[in-house]
Write a protein that holds these residues in place. Structure first.
Motif, PDB file in Angstrom:
ATOM      1  N   SER A 207       0.826  -1.207   0.000  1.00 15.65           N
ATOM      2  CA  SER A 207       0.000   0.000   0.000  1.00 15.65           C
ATOM      3  C   SER A 207       0.861   1.258   0.000  1.00 15.65           C
ATOM      4  CB  SER A 207      -0.931   0.004   1.221  1.00 15.65           C
ATOM      5  OG  SER A 207      -1.853  -1.071   1.147  1.00 15.65           O
ATOM      6  N   ARG A 208       1.944   1.250   0.779  1.00  9.36           N
ATOM      7  CA  ARG A 208       2.832   2.424   0.812  1.00  9.36           C
ATOM      8  C   ARG A 208       3.477   2.662  -0.546  1.00  9.36           C
ATOM      9  NH1 ARG A 208       4.134   0.190   5.861  1.00  9.36           N
ATOM     10  NH2 ARG A 208       6.044  -0.775   5.057  1.00  9.36           N
ATOM     11  N   ALA A 209       3.898   1.586  -1.190  1.00 10.60           N
ATOM     12  CA  ALA A 209       4.534   1.718  -2.497  1.00 10.60           C
ATOM     13  C   ALA A 209       3.558   2.212  -3.558  1.00 10.60           C
ATOM     14  CB  ALA A 209       5.139   0.375  -2.923  1.00 10.60           C
ATOM     15  N   MET A 210       2.273   1.907  -3.376  1.00 10.02           N
ATOM     16  CA  MET A 210       1.268   2.262  -4.378  1.00 10.02           C
ATOM     17  C   MET A 210       0.680   3.653  -4.182  1.00 10.02           C
ATOM     18  SD  MET A 210       0.634  -0.054  -6.736  1.00 10.02           S
ATOM     19  CE  MET A 210      -1.109   0.143  -7.161  1.00 10.02           C
ATOM     20  N   ARG A 211       1.078   4.360  -3.140  1.00 18.05           N
ATOM     21  CA  ARG A 211       0.474   5.666  -2.862  1.00 18.05           C
ATOM     22  C   ARG A 211       0.695   6.659  -3.991  1.00 18.05           C
ATOM     23  NH1 ARG A 211       2.201   6.010   3.509  1.00 18.05           N
ATOM     24  NH2 ARG A 211       0.525   4.663   4.295  1.00 18.05           N
ATOM     25  N   GLN A 212       1.825   6.564  -4.667  1.00 19.62           N
ATOM     26  CA  GLN A 212       2.124   7.480  -5.763  1.00 19.62           C
ATOM     27  C   GLN A 212       1.669   6.939  -7.109  1.00 19.62           C
ATOM     28  OE1 GLN A 212       3.237  10.496  -4.922  1.00 19.62           O
ATOM     29  NE2 GLN A 212       3.179   9.734  -2.816  1.00 19.62           N
ATOM     30  N   ALA A 213       1.085   5.755  -7.097  1.00 24.28           N
ATOM     31  CA  ALA A 213       0.618   5.137  -8.345  1.00 24.28           C
ATOM     32  C   ALA A 213      -0.900   5.218  -8.416  1.00 24.28           C
ATOM     33  CB  ALA A 213       1.077   3.690  -8.417  1.00 24.28           C
ATOM     34  N   SER A 214      -1.421   5.297  -9.613  1.00 22.46           N
ATOM     35  CA  SER A 214      -2.861   5.319  -9.807  1.00 22.46           C
ATOM     36  C   SER A 214      -3.312   3.893 -10.122  1.00 22.46           C
ATOM     37  CB  SER A 214      -3.230   6.263 -10.953  1.00 22.46           C
ATOM     38  OG  SER A 214      -4.617   6.261 -11.181  1.00 22.46           O
ATOM     39  N   GLY A 215      -3.808   3.209  -9.101  1.00 25.27           N
ATOM     40  CA  GLY A 215      -4.201   1.828  -9.326  1.00 25.27           C
ATOM     41  C   GLY A 215      -4.854   1.225  -8.105  1.00 25.27           C
ATOM     42  N   TYR A 216      -5.054  -0.100  -8.162  1.00 29.11           N
ATOM     43  CA  TYR A 216      -5.749  -0.829  -7.120  1.00 29.11           C
ATOM     44  C   TYR A 216      -4.894  -2.003  -6.663  1.00 29.11           C
ATOM     45  CZ  TYR A 216      -9.358   1.525  -9.870  1.00 29.11           C
ATOM     46  OH  TYR A 216     -10.080   2.446 -10.575  1.00 29.11           O
ATOM     47  N   THR A 217      -4.997  -2.335  -5.377  1.00 29.68           N
ATOM     48  CA  THR A 217      -4.249  -3.454  -4.835  1.00 29.68           C
ATOM     49  C   THR A 217      -5.201  -4.464  -4.220  1.00 29.68           C
ATOM     50  OG1 THR A 217      -3.971  -2.312  -2.715  1.00 29.68           O
ATOM     51  CG2 THR A 217      -2.229  -2.033  -4.369  1.00 29.68           C
ATOM     52  N   ALA A 237       4.897   0.322 -15.049  1.00 35.68           N
ATOM     53  CA  ALA A 237       4.533  -0.788 -14.171  1.00 35.68           C
ATOM     54  C   ALA A 237       5.779  -1.454 -13.580  1.00 35.68           C
ATOM     55  CB  ALA A 237       3.695  -1.812 -14.931  1.00 35.68           C
ATOM     56  N   MET A 238       6.847  -1.555 -14.355  1.00 35.34           N
ATOM     57  CA  MET A 238       8.090  -2.132 -13.834  1.00 35.34           C
ATOM     58  C   MET A 238       8.696  -1.229 -12.762  1.00 35.34           C
ATOM     59  SD  MET A 238       8.669  -5.123 -15.260  1.00 35.34           S
ATOM     60  CE  MET A 238      10.437  -5.479 -15.257  1.00 35.34           C
ATOM     61  N   GLU A 239       8.584   0.086 -12.937  1.00 39.72           N
ATOM     62  CA  GLU A 239       9.057   1.015 -11.908  1.00 39.72           C
ATOM     63  C   GLU A 239       8.286   0.814 -10.606  1.00 39.72           C
ATOM     64  OE1 GLU A 239       8.552   4.883 -13.501  1.00 39.72           O
ATOM     65  OE2 GLU A 239      10.240   4.748 -14.920  1.00 39.72           O
ATOM     66  N   ILE A 240       6.966   0.689 -10.723  1.00 38.06           N
ATOM     67  CA  ILE A 240       6.133   0.488  -9.541  1.00 38.06           C
ATOM     68  C   ILE A 240       6.480  -0.844  -8.871  1.00 38.06           C
ATOM     69  CG2 ILE A 240       3.759   0.118  -8.751  1.00 38.06           C
ATOM     70  CD1 ILE A 240       2.914   2.047 -11.046  1.00 38.06           C
ATOM     71  N   ALA A 241       6.695  -1.878  -9.681  1.00 41.57           N
ATOM     72  CA  ALA A 241       7.085  -3.183  -9.128  1.00 41.57           C
ATOM     73  C   ALA A 241       8.402  -3.063  -8.367  1.00 41.57           C
ATOM     74  CB  ALA A 241       7.190  -4.216 -10.241  1.00 41.57           C
ATOM     75  N   GLY A 242       9.335  -2.293  -8.905  1.00 42.94           N
ATOM     76  CA  GLY A 242      10.603  -2.084  -8.215  1.00 42.94           C
ATOM     77  C   GLY A 242      10.407  -1.388  -6.876  1.00 42.94           C
ATOM     78  N   ASP A 243       9.505  -0.403  -6.841  1.00 37.16           N
ATOM     79  CA  ASP A 243       9.203   0.276  -5.577  1.00 37.16           C
ATOM     80  C   ASP A 243       8.616  -0.700  -4.563  1.00 37.16           C
ATOM     81  OD1 ASP A 243      10.082   2.692  -6.569  1.00 37.16           O
ATOM     82  OD2 ASP A 243       8.074   3.392  -7.138  1.00 37.16           O
ATOM     83  N   ILE A 244       7.717  -1.562  -5.027  1.00 37.88           N
ATOM     84  CA  ILE A 244       7.114  -2.559  -4.133  1.00 37.88           C
ATOM     85  C   ILE A 244       8.190  -3.479  -3.565  1.00 37.88           C
ATOM     86  CG2 ILE A 244       5.571  -4.558  -4.041  1.00 37.88           C
ATOM     87  CD1 ILE A 244       3.880  -3.124  -6.222  1.00 37.88           C
TER      88      ILE A 244
END
Length: 314
Positions: A207-217, A237-244
């Motif tokens: 959830s913390r990693a997704m705060r800057q992303a527009s999407g659903y978990t 999406a790969m950038e977001i995956a790296g953040d996660i």
């Protein structure tokens, strides 16, 4: 936010629809201390205000110039975004036929004029409490109890909406499938209660990693999670995956049973595609699952991703 503004934000919203301002003022005087009030003086305006404010309850006059209250109620119930909002008719009409017609259109109650403030307050309170209970039950039905994320049922609905919305055609959609590495060994080593705490911590990091992303978990099942990313191409999406991955790594949850690191790690599969007419949501899931399999086969604690098309074979 101070206590006063917090209390205001938590108050239920009631939409009063009446072409007579004096009636609006009477109802406001009866309810304004306990609820947030919005109002409209015509049927057309009522529909606009309802879409804007998403009220918790509508008090709807039957006899108005132009669009009558019965038609407004019917239009509300035909709109998927507004259909669950309870409607109480307020009217000077006292015959049984009108009451039956109103209830058959989906209204939950019928209050005759002149308004009796005490009766109105009690009826409104009862119906607001019932709606809030229904809302809580509806939320529970689409929420994973352990992590607080969406559950798989909700994820499937969000993904279907993202794919099947006509306006989305030609835009990017990505999915990330996430699996906690060697989670069976984690449970065997530390016990299922600690395993549940581990999943909760991973969900919080997600959830913390997704705060800057527009999407659903969502928790997809067991130790598997998923992210739906409308508007994100593969690179994003790969950038977001790296953040996660980084957020989960920062938890440093000990994992003696892992064969890749002495702490909990995750493997991820990323799939991205341009939405085209006729594409099924399952294409994204299957493509991301295939990439997740490749990440595990490559040694885990990995991210694999691809762009696919509707002609891709899985």
């Amino acid at each position: 936010m101070n206590d006063l503004s917090q209390a205001s934000a938590n108050r239920a919203v009631i939409l009063i629809v009446d072409d007579e301002i004096s009636n609006v003022e009477i109802i406001y005087a009866a309810l304004g201390d306990d609820y947030e009030i919005s109002f409209a003086t015509s049927g057309e305006e009522a529909l606009e205000v309802a879409r804007l404010t998403q009220p918790d309850l509508v008090l709807l006059d039957v006899v108005m110039p132009g669009m009558q209250g019965f038609e407004v109620c019917q239009r509300l119930k035909e709109d998927p975004l507004l259909a669950d909002i309870p409607v109480i008719f307020t009217t000077g009409l006292g015959n049984v036929e009108d009451e039956v017609r109103g209830l058959s259109l989906g209204a939950i109650d019928y209050v005759t004029k002149p308004i009796q403030p005490m009766i109105l307050r009690n009826r409104v309170r009862n119906h607001i409490e019932l709606k809030q209970l229904r809302d809580r039950l509806a939320l529970m039905a689409v929420t994973d109890a352990l992590t607080g994320l969406h559950n798989r049922r909700k994820l499937d609905g969000l993904l279907s909406s993202a794919v099947n919305t006509p306006a989305a055609e030609g835009s990017w959609l990505s999915i990330i499938m996430i699996d906690v590495d060697f989670f069976k060994q984690f449970n065997d080593t530390y016990g299922h209660e600690t395993g549940d705490r581990c999943l909760h911590m991973v969900a919080s990091a997600l959830s913390r990693a997704m705060r800057q992303a527009s999407g659903y978990t969502a928790r997809y099942g067991g130790e598997e999670f998923a992210c739906v990313l409308p508007g994100s191409d593969l690179e994003r999406a790969m950038e977001i995956a790296g953040d996660i991955r980084r957020h989960v790594g920062q938890l440093a949850i000990p994992h003696e049973g892992s064969q890749v690191q002495p702490y909990v790690t995750i493997s991820m599969g990323v799939a991205a595609a341009l939405i085209r007419a006729g594409m099924q949501p399952g294409l994204w899931i299957r493509a991301a699952d295939q990439q997740l399999y490749l990440a595990k086969a490559a040694g885990r604690d990995q991210i694999k991703g691809e762009v696919f098309t509707s002609d891709s074979a899985f």
